[in-house]
Enzyme design. Sequence first.
Site, PDB file in Angstrom:
ATOM      1  N   GLY A  13      23.329   0.698  23.975  1.00 37.14           N
ATOM      2  CA  GLY A  13      24.714   1.192  23.914  1.00 37.14           C
ATOM      3  C   GLY A  13      25.580   0.464  24.921  1.00 37.14           C
ATOM      4  O   GLY A  13      26.458   1.061  25.552  1.00 37.14           O
ATOM      5  N   ILE A  18      30.007   4.060  28.660  1.00 40.28           N
ATOM      6  CA  ILE A  18      29.106   4.209  29.814  1.00 40.28           C
ATOM      7  C   ILE A  18      28.136   3.016  29.921  1.00 40.28           C
ATOM      8  O   ILE A  18      27.889   2.492  31.008  1.00 40.28           O
ATOM      9  CB  ILE A  18      28.316   5.539  29.676  1.00 40.28           C
ATOM     10  CG1 ILE A  18      29.272   6.733  29.841  1.00 40.28           C
ATOM     11  CG2 ILE A  18      27.167   5.610  30.665  1.00 40.28           C
ATOM     12  CD1 ILE A  18      28.693   8.082  29.407  1.00 40.28           C
ATOM     13  N   SER A 137      23.081  14.992  28.237  1.00 34.39           N
ATOM     14  CA  SER A 137      24.443  15.536  28.240  1.00 34.39           C
ATOM     15  C   SER A 137      24.397  16.982  28.728  1.00 34.39           C
ATOM     16  O   SER A 137      23.385  17.663  28.550  1.00 34.39           O
ATOM     17  CB  SER A 137      25.039  15.513  26.822  1.00 34.39           C
ATOM     18  OG  SER A 137      26.266  16.225  26.799  1.00 34.39           O
ATOM     19  N   TYR A 150      24.026  17.811  17.793  1.00 32.30           N
ATOM     20  CA  TYR A 150      24.128  16.900  18.947  1.00 32.30           C
ATOM     21  C   TYR A 150      23.501  17.538  20.192  1.00 32.30           C
ATOM     22  O   TYR A 150      22.711  16.907  20.898  1.00 32.30           O
ATOM     23  CB  TYR A 150      25.603  16.569  19.187  1.00 32.30           C
ATOM     24  CG  TYR A 150      25.870  15.739  20.418  1.00 32.30           C
ATOM     25  CD1 TYR A 150      25.420  14.423  20.502  1.00 32.30           C
ATOM     26  CD2 TYR A 150      26.590  16.257  21.492  1.00 32.30           C
ATOM     27  CE1 TYR A 150      25.677  13.649  21.631  1.00 32.30           C
ATOM     28  CE2 TYR A 150      26.853  15.489  22.625  1.00 32.30           C
ATOM     29  CZ  TYR A 150      26.398  14.193  22.690  1.00 32.30           C
ATOM     30  OH  TYR A 150      26.650  13.429  23.806  1.00 32.30           O
TER      31      TYR A 150
HETATM   32  N1  LIG Z   1      31.636  10.383  26.549  1.00 31.13           N
HETATM   33  C1  LIG Z   1      31.186  11.594  26.824  1.00 31.13           C
HETATM   34  O1  LIG Z   1      31.965  12.529  27.063  1.00 31.13           O
HETATM   35  C2  LIG Z   1      29.703  11.856  26.863  1.00 31.13           C
HETATM   36  C3  LIG Z   1      29.271  13.084  27.358  1.00 31.13           C
HETATM   37  C4  LIG Z   1      27.923  13.345  27.402  1.00 31.13           C
HETATM   38  C5  LIG Z   1      27.015  12.401  26.969  1.00 31.13           C
HETATM   39  N2  LIG Z   1      27.456  11.212  26.488  1.00 31.13           N
HETATM   40  C6  LIG Z   1      26.451  10.249  26.020  1.00 31.13           C
HETATM   41  O2  LIG Z   1      26.677   9.015  26.648  1.00 31.13           O
HETATM   42  C7  LIG Z   1      26.090   7.983  25.864  1.00 31.13           C
HETATM   43  C8  LIG Z   1      27.076   6.819  25.770  1.00 31.13           C
HETATM   44  O3  LIG Z   1      28.212   7.257  25.061  1.00 31.13           O
HETATM   45  P1  LIG Z   1      29.680   6.793  25.429  1.00 31.13           P
HETATM   46  O4  LIG Z   1      30.444   8.007  25.770  1.00 31.13           O
HETATM   47  O5  LIG Z   1      29.669   5.647  26.350  1.00 31.13           O
HETATM   48  O6  LIG Z   1      30.199   6.400  23.960  1.00 31.13           O
HETATM   49  P2  LIG Z   1      30.518   5.019  23.243  1.00 31.13           P
HETATM   50  O7  LIG Z   1      31.524   4.266  24.015  1.00 31.13           O
HETATM   51  O8  LIG Z   1      30.784   5.381  21.838  1.00 31.13           O
HETATM   52  O9  LIG Z   1      29.145   4.239  23.348  1.00 31.13           O
HETATM   53  C9  LIG Z   1      28.052   4.565  22.524  1.00 31.13           C
HETATM   54  C10 LIG Z   1      27.172   3.342  22.457  1.00 31.13           C
HETATM   55  O10 LIG Z   1      26.017   3.669  21.672  1.00 31.13           O
HETATM   56  C11 LIG Z   1      25.812   2.619  20.757  1.00 31.13           C
HETATM   57  N3  LIG Z   1      25.118   3.079  19.578  1.00 31.13           N
HETATM   58  C12 LIG Z   1      25.429   4.102  18.748  1.00 31.13           C
HETATM   59  N4  LIG Z   1      24.550   4.190  17.744  1.00 31.13           N
HETATM   60  C13 LIG Z   1      23.665   3.180  17.946  1.00 31.13           C
HETATM   61  C14 LIG Z   1      22.510   2.733  17.265  1.00 31.13           C
HETATM   62  N5  LIG Z   1      22.085   3.319  16.131  1.00 31.13           N
HETATM   63  N6  LIG Z   1      21.849   1.680  17.757  1.00 31.13           N
HETATM   64  C15 LIG Z   1      22.263   1.069  18.871  1.00 31.13           C
HETATM   65  N7  LIG Z   1      23.341   1.428  19.579  1.00 31.13           N
HETATM   66  C16 LIG Z   1      24.031   2.476  19.097  1.00 31.13           C
HETATM   67  C17 LIG Z   1      27.197   2.110  20.420  1.00 31.13           C
HETATM   68  O11 LIG Z   1      27.099   0.812  19.910  1.00 31.13           O
HETATM   69  P3  LIG Z   1      27.771   0.450  18.500  1.00 31.13           P
HETATM   70  O12 LIG Z   1      29.190   0.931  18.640  1.00 31.13           O
HETATM   71  O13 LIG Z   1      27.615  -1.009  18.389  1.00 31.13           O
HETATM   72  O14 LIG Z   1      27.017   1.228  17.470  1.00 31.13           O
HETATM   73  C18 LIG Z   1      27.860   2.162  21.775  1.00 31.13           C
HETATM   74  O15 LIG Z   1      27.551   1.009  22.506  1.00 31.13           O
HETATM   75  C19 LIG Z   1      25.720   8.616  24.530  1.00 31.13           C
HETATM   76  O16 LIG Z   1      24.332   8.862  24.504  1.00 31.13           O
HETATM   77  C20 LIG Z   1      26.486   9.923  24.541  1.00 31.13           C
HETATM   78  O17 LIG Z   1      25.858  10.911  23.769  1.00 31.13           O
HETATM   79  C21 LIG Z   1      28.775  10.916  26.420  1.00 31.13           C
END
Ligand SMILES: NC(=O)c1ccc[n+]([C@@H]2O[C@H](COP(=O)([O-])OP(=O)(O)OC[C@H]3O[C@@H](n4cnc5c(N)ncnc54)[C@H](OP(=O)(O)O)[C@@H]3O)[C@@H](O)[C@H]2O)c1
Length: 249
Positions: A13, A18, A137, A150
């Site tokens: 990711g 993040i 999370s 989720y």
């Molecule tokens: N933002 C929040 O408020 C929050 C809160 C709690 C937990 N989290 C967790 O933090 C983590 C990162 O999320 P983020 O907030 O940084 O969101 P983000 O900017 O949407 O990043 C998510 C990343 O995951 C990758 N991804 C998704 N599906 C994938 C797959 N099948 N194979 C490989 N890569 C994949 C995406 O790549 P592609 O776009 O290329 O698919 C992207 O790089 C996640 O696990 C999320 O659940 C986020």
Amino acid sequence: MNTLKNKVAIITGANSGIGLATAKLYLKEGAKVVLAARRKEALDTVAKDLDGTFITVVADVSKPEDNVNLIKEATNAYGNIDILFLNAGIAPISPTTDITETHYDEIFNINVKGPILAVKEALPHINDGGSILFTSSIVSQKGFDGLGVYSASKGAIRSYARVLTSEVKSRSIRVNSIAPGPISTPLYGKMGLPQDVVEDMGKGFAQQVPLGRFGTSEEVAKTALFLASDDASYINGIELEVDGGLSQI
Ligand SMILES: NC(=O)c1ccc[n+]([C@@H]2O[C@H](COP(=O)([O-])OP(=O)(O)OC[C@H]3O[C@@H](n4cnc5c(N)ncnc54)[C@H](OP(=O)(O)O)[C@@H]3O)[C@@H](O)[C@H]2O)c1
């Protein structure tokens, strides 16, 4: 500048949010970084602005063969692994009455199956004393409507991390999880909701946070640096909330 000098880190990711912020910080701290994500175009775009020693690998974590290939590419490039950050994830919304099998499978395949298979592939190549990190999370600690599947997926990966902590103890590999609260990333735009609903949801989250705001990817990245580094040498098996206090009240 040298907290991770010569360490090899894989981040899933890593083309967004993040994961990208953590990749930048790890590179700044001297690590050799393998940035993995699904969308090649986004990986190529972010790679143009990165400094340091890195490769990018296109890998869909929900596909077993992509996890095999990711670890192969990483070890071919840099040898053994010191840090494995399983961060990729999705958070589509659906109230229980609308949940479909597709919704369930997509979330669990990416948020649970993916990281577990990646760990399995990586373990023979992780140096003793290495560090495995998961992005969980706070949703597994508090209930938010529409985030049932989720939240269950994040609870599942948190439970898996406890078992893994014990399974790798003979090799002194530390296993920790980061539980973000609301963090300002592109994740919210990918939930399948109209923009005004996303904005209202965001305001609602921010009001519930004792610090009164969303966190930033950089604030989570600093935690990912700390937990992966020797500064956290006696921290093992925990889930560290980075949530402005939301889960604690
Ligand atoms: N933002 C929040 O408020 C929050 C809160 C709690 C937990 N989290 C967790 O933090 C983590 C990162 O999320 P983020 O907030 O940084 O969101 P983000 O900017 O949407 O990043 C998510 C990343 O995951 C990758 N991804 C998704 N599906 C994938 C797959 N099948 N194979 C490989 N890569 C994949 C995406 O790549 P592609 O776009 O290329 O698919 C992207 O790089 C996640 O696990 C999320 O659940 C986020």
